[in-house]
Scaffold this motif. Structure first.
Motif, PDB file in Angstrom:
ATOM      1  N   ILE A  70      51.182 -13.622  48.331  1.00 20.54           N
ATOM      2  CA  ILE A  70      52.069 -14.017  47.245  1.00 20.54           C
ATOM      3  C   ILE A  70      52.992 -15.110  47.764  1.00 20.54           C
ATOM      4  O   ILE A  70      53.667 -14.935  48.778  1.00 20.54           O
ATOM      5  N   LEU A  72      49.569  -4.054  41.986  1.00 21.69           N
ATOM      6  CA  LEU A  72      48.517  -4.614  42.852  1.00 21.69           C
ATOM      7  C   LEU A  72      47.922  -3.544  43.757  1.00 21.69           C
ATOM      8  O   LEU A  72      47.597  -3.797  44.916  1.00 21.69           O
ATOM      9  N   VAL A  79      48.605  -6.731  50.480  1.00 20.58           N
ATOM     10  CA  VAL A  79      49.421  -7.861  50.016  1.00 20.58           C
ATOM     11  C   VAL A  79      50.410  -8.302  51.089  1.00 20.58           C
ATOM     12  O   VAL A  79      51.061  -7.467  51.724  1.00 20.58           O
ATOM     13  N   GLY A 113      45.909  -7.488  39.486  1.00 18.67           N
ATOM     14  CA  GLY A 113      45.238  -6.711  40.526  1.00 18.67           C
ATOM     15  C   GLY A 113      43.778  -6.478  40.213  1.00 18.67           C
ATOM     16  O   GLY A 113      42.905  -6.704  41.057  1.00 18.67           O
ATOM     17  N   GLN A 134      54.426  -6.170  42.370  1.00 20.81           N
ATOM     18  CA  GLN A 134      53.581  -5.663  43.445  1.00 20.81           C
ATOM     19  C   GLN A 134      53.071  -4.251  43.164  1.00 20.81           C
ATOM     20  O   GLN A 134      52.000  -3.866  43.638  1.00 20.81           O
ATOM     21  N   SER A 135      53.832  -3.496  42.372  1.00 14.29           N
ATOM     22  CA  SER A 135      53.394  -2.127  42.058  1.00 14.29           C
ATOM     23  C   SER A 135      52.110  -2.115  41.242  1.00 14.29           C
ATOM     24  O   SER A 135      51.432  -1.090  41.164  1.00 14.29           O
ATOM     25  N   VAL A 176      53.671 -11.337  51.569  1.00 15.33           N
ATOM     26  CA  VAL A 176      54.556 -12.188  50.773  1.00 15.33           C
ATOM     27  C   VAL A 176      55.108 -13.313  51.640  1.00 15.33           C
ATOM     28  O   VAL A 176      55.622 -13.072  52.730  1.00 15.33           O
ATOM     29  N   LEU A 201      59.906  -8.818  41.732  1.00 18.02           N
ATOM     30  CA  LEU A 201      58.743  -8.978  42.603  1.00 18.02           C
ATOM     31  C   LEU A 201      58.179  -7.623  43.007  1.00 18.02           C
ATOM     32  O   LEU A 201      56.952  -7.422  43.004  1.00 18.02           O
ATOM     33  N   LYS A 202      59.047  -6.684  43.339  1.00 14.75           N
ATOM     34  CA  LYS A 202      58.587  -5.336  43.705  1.00 14.75           C
ATOM     35  C   LYS A 202      57.839  -4.696  42.542  1.00 14.75           C
ATOM     36  O   LYS A 202      56.814  -4.034  42.737  1.00 14.75           O
TER      37      LYS A 202
END
Length: 377
Positions: A36, A55, A60, A23, A52-53, A62, A48-49
């Motif tokens: 992504i 970023l 975003v 990020g 993402q945390s 996906v 994946l989650k």
């Protein structure tokens, strides 16, 4: 002696927690709207989650439309998702399939025509003329090394033939290689992808092409995989073994810019005809091909046996590989994995046309491929 050119340009951030740096890196580049690109399975998993945390501050989207052996239509769908999000960069997150798609989504998003028109051997190949989106890669398996490669392998949707887009312009601007992302891999995936990494290192070293830099990398990559593949399979939470396998995977992919060999031509054919996982296909073919290659370069087999700590020298290397495969749970033959004898003519036809065997240490004819497939049945 002819002139040779060498290049190792990929920037790599390696180690546990590297994913947490993505990020900030993108924000430092002035980028705010990443797409992504990942596969269907990963898209539904907590990993994946969790990524993402990290970023925060980015908008975003996906695209998780990658599955199986990646196809041209998946690439084109990814390009459409990029444009729909008005994205300004691409994050490849996944194994070899997801990363191969991620590397060329930017071409689909910024150029006309189908991605197949950009493969290197297309009769009317289109040039990559426009600026491509900023691209970073995060591998979640340790096998293909696609994150550091300058090629993308995509299959034609109708024929399932694997085609290659090859250009330094599709290299990741930065790789974030975080072995923690591989901790959740099941043993059979760790084994198959690990054999892929080991095959890359072995075949690139055996290639007669001139590239001493790659030879050194390939030997060290083989040494690292030999010491850690079994532990990564049997002790999946061992971060040291996971780190070794991720490094070996990248080293194999860096080394095979020197080129590969007949094992890969066979594996590409098996992927097209029988839809076998690439790493598994390599593992099922490597014994027969290496046994056949040994007499051409016995001194290289001696060196491989030395770095992999195989007692008995080069002649013991293939038997050692067989035992390693059994130890990590890769057993059986092509037929036990669903390949039928009547498919051999088609397999031979595709393997002969594949470019990899052109740098096999022993020249390969159609008759040779037929014997090799039969030996692996």
């Amino acid at each position: 002696m002819s002139l040779s050119g060498f290049s190792f340009p990929t920037a790599i951030q390696f180690g546990p927690g590297a994913r947490k740096e993505v990020g900030k890196h993108l924000l430092d580049q002035g980028l705010k709207r990443p797409l992504i690109v990942t596969d269907k399975a990963l898209g539904a998993l907590p990993v994946l989650k969790e990524f993402q945390s990290h970023l925060q501050g980015l908008d975003v989207a996906v695209f998780s439309g990658v599955f199986g052996n990646p196809t041209a239509s998946q690439v084109m769908a990814g390009g459409a998702a990029y444009k729909a999000h008005r994205a300004d960069c691409v994050i490849g997150f996944g194994g070899g399939a997801a990363l191969d798609v991620a590397k060329v989504v930017g071409i689909a998003a910024t150029h006309e025509g189908d991605i197949i028109e950009y493969v290197w051997d297309h009769p009317n190949v289109r040039p990559i003329t426009n600026a491509l989106p900023y691209f970073v890669a995060l591998p979640t398996t340790s096998g293909t090394g696609s994150e550091v490669g300058r090629s993308s392998v995509v299959s034609e949707d109708d024929t399932h033939l694997k085609r290659v887009v090859f250009s330094a312009r599709i290299l990741a601007r930065k790789v974030f290689a975080d072995p923690e992302l591989t901790l959740g891999l099941p043993p059979h995936v760790t084994a198959a992808t690990g054999m892929d990494a080991l095959t890359h290192n072995i075949e690139s070293y055996l290639s007669p092409a001139y590239h001493p830099l790659c030879d050194g990398i390939a030997l060290e990559g083989a040494r690292i995989a030999a010491r850690s593949l079994l532990k990564a399979v049997k002790e999946p939470s061992d971060i040291s073994a996971r780190s070794d396998m991720m490094m070996s995977s990248m080293m194999g992919a860096i080394a095979f810019q020197k080129d590969l060999g007949a094992v890969h031509s066979c594996a590409h054919a098996l992927g097209a005809v029988a839809d076998l996982h690439h790493g598994l296909a390599n593992a099922l073919m490597i014994d027969a091909v290496l046994e056949w290659n040994h007499e051409m370069v016995p001194e290289k087999f001696d060196e491989l046996a030395h770095v992999c700590k195989v007692a008995g020298g080069g002649k013991a290397f293939v038997p050692w590989l067989r035992q390693l495969k059994r130890s990590v749970g890769i057993t059986g033959t092509l037929s036990s994995h669903g390949v039928k004898p009547e498919q051999i003519p088609r397999l031979v036809d595709i393997a002969v046309k594949d470019i990899c065997h052109q740098t096999n240490p022993r020249p390969v004819t159609a008759g040779d491929f037929e014997r090799l497939f039969k030996a692996a049945m």
